[in-house]
Design a protein around this motif. Sequence first.
Motif, PDB file in Angstrom:
ATOM      1  N   ALA A  10       0.834  -1.207   0.000  1.00 14.39           N
ATOM      2  CA  ALA A  10       0.000   0.000   0.000  1.00 14.39           C
ATOM      3  C   ALA A  10       0.866   1.254   0.000  1.00 14.39           C
ATOM      4  O   ALA A  10       0.546   2.241  -0.678  1.00 14.39           O
ATOM      5  CB  ALA A  10      -0.932  -0.010   1.204  1.00 14.39           C
ATOM      6  N   ARG A  11       1.977   1.243   0.757  1.00 16.96           N
ATOM      7  CA  ARG A  11       2.863   2.405   0.789  1.00 16.96           C
ATOM      8  C   ARG A  11       3.499   2.632  -0.576  1.00 16.96           C
ATOM      9  O   ARG A  11       3.660   3.775  -1.007  1.00 16.96           O
ATOM     10  CB  ARG A  11       3.950   2.212   1.847  1.00 16.96           C
ATOM     11  N   ALA A  16       3.902   9.088  -4.189  1.00 14.67           N
ATOM     12  CA  ALA A  16       3.489  10.119  -5.146  1.00 14.67           C
ATOM     13  C   ALA A  16       4.201   9.990  -6.482  1.00 14.67           C
ATOM     14  O   ALA A  16       3.606  10.246  -7.538  1.00 14.67           O
ATOM     15  CB  ALA A  16       3.728  11.506  -4.548  1.00 14.67           C
ATOM     16  N   VAL A  17       5.464   9.579  -6.460  1.00 12.09           N
ATOM     17  CA  VAL A  17       6.231   9.538  -7.707  1.00 12.09           C
ATOM     18  C   VAL A  17       5.681   8.488  -8.673  1.00 12.09           C
ATOM     19  O   VAL A  17       5.912   8.565  -9.886  1.00 12.09           O
ATOM     20  CB  VAL A  17       7.725   9.279  -7.407  1.00 12.09           C
ATOM     21  N   LEU A  18       4.901   7.521  -8.167  1.00 12.90           N
ATOM     22  CA  LEU A  18       4.356   6.463  -9.014  1.00 12.90           C
ATOM     23  C   LEU A  18       2.906   6.699  -9.412  1.00 12.90           C
ATOM     24  O   LEU A  18       2.297   5.831 -10.063  1.00 12.90           O
ATOM     25  CB  LEU A  18       4.460   5.109  -8.290  1.00 12.90           C
ATOM     26  N   THR A  86      12.559   7.890  -1.339  1.00 14.63           N
ATOM     27  CA  THR A  86      13.195   7.370  -2.550  1.00 14.63           C
ATOM     28  C   THR A  86      14.701   7.614  -2.492  1.00 14.63           C
ATOM     29  O   THR A  86      15.167   8.517  -1.798  1.00 14.63           O
ATOM     30  CB  THR A  86      12.620   8.041  -3.814  1.00 14.63           C
ATOM     31  N   LEU A  87      15.430   6.821  -3.251  1.00 11.54           N
ATOM     32  CA  LEU A  87      16.883   6.944  -3.311  1.00 11.54           C
ATOM     33  C   LEU A  87      17.346   6.882  -4.768  1.00 11.54           C
ATOM     34  O   LEU A  87      16.749   6.185  -5.588  1.00 11.54           O
ATOM     35  CB  LEU A  87      17.561   5.811  -2.534  1.00 11.54           C
ATOM     36  N   ALA A  88      18.415   7.600  -5.044  1.00  4.30           N
ATOM     37  CA  ALA A  88      19.139   7.556  -6.319  1.00  4.30           C
ATOM     38  C   ALA A  88      18.404   8.222  -7.472  1.00  4.30           C
ATOM     39  O   ALA A  88      18.838   8.102  -8.619  1.00  4.30           O
ATOM     40  CB  ALA A  88      19.507   6.117  -6.692  1.00  4.30           C
ATOM     41  N   ARG A 131       7.363  14.152 -12.438  1.00  4.14           N
ATOM     42  CA  ARG A 131       7.383  13.919 -10.984  1.00  4.14           C
ATOM     43  C   ARG A 131       8.803  13.633 -10.492  1.00  4.14           C
ATOM     44  O   ARG A 131       9.208  14.085  -9.420  1.00  4.14           O
ATOM     45  CB  ARG A 131       6.454  12.765 -10.618  1.00  4.14           C
ATOM     46  N   LEU A 132       9.560  12.883 -11.273  1.00  5.69           N
ATOM     47  CA  LEU A 132      10.944  12.593 -10.888  1.00  5.69           C
ATOM     48  C   LEU A 132      11.785  13.864 -10.870  1.00  5.69           C
ATOM     49  O   LEU A 132      12.573  14.085  -9.949  1.00  5.69           O
ATOM     50  CB  LEU A 132      11.551  11.578 -11.858  1.00  5.69           C
TER      51      LEU A 132
END
Length: 210
Positions: A10-11, A16-18, A86-88, A131-132
């Motif tokens: 769920a998370r 939001a980025v997805l 998020t990372l990278a 979004r990215l």
Amino acid sequence: MTLFSDGEQARIEACAVLHDIPAELLQKTLAERDDCRLRLPAATVFLDAGDVKPGLYLIASGTVELFVTDDKGNENVVDFATAGGTLAEETLFNDQALQYSARSLTRAAILYLPDELVAEWITRYPAFAQRLISLVARRIDFLSRDVYTLRTKRATSRLICYILCHFNKAPMAADGSFMLHIDIPHNRLASRIGVSASQVSRSLRELQDK
């Protein structure tokens, strides 16, 4: 097969980025690509400074620390990331190598999206790319504010600023107070804000007293 729990799934879906990736495509990716689902014990390094095109990582649960290592082998914490983080993402639009390493501070579940998959989604879904880019811009803005705080604030003020930036969604109790649980050892938090562990302990006691 490494499965995500319902809460972890769920998370990820709520990240939001997805939001511009079709739900059925995301579910298909999770179902078919076992390499995209990472379940890590504590103290596991899963990203190394110098990696080129490492992909995108979304944290479903747990706490991760980002760190750099100097020429003498000393580690310095540069940030922490928790569920929903998020990372990278800063490596997705150029060939620049990753500037930090990442290690699970607690047990963690992480969605790993390989660089080629992210590139495909960027091409197919322009809103996802936007979004990215927005995420990278917010990260740059945070870093500039963070540098200002580290250079101008004393230990307690640095701690307050960091808590407000990263842990400002604590649930309110019936009496209007907030319960805040930070699962980060004092010495790691101290490294992050550039003070000693004893200063962090004193600052926390001071804040609790007030």
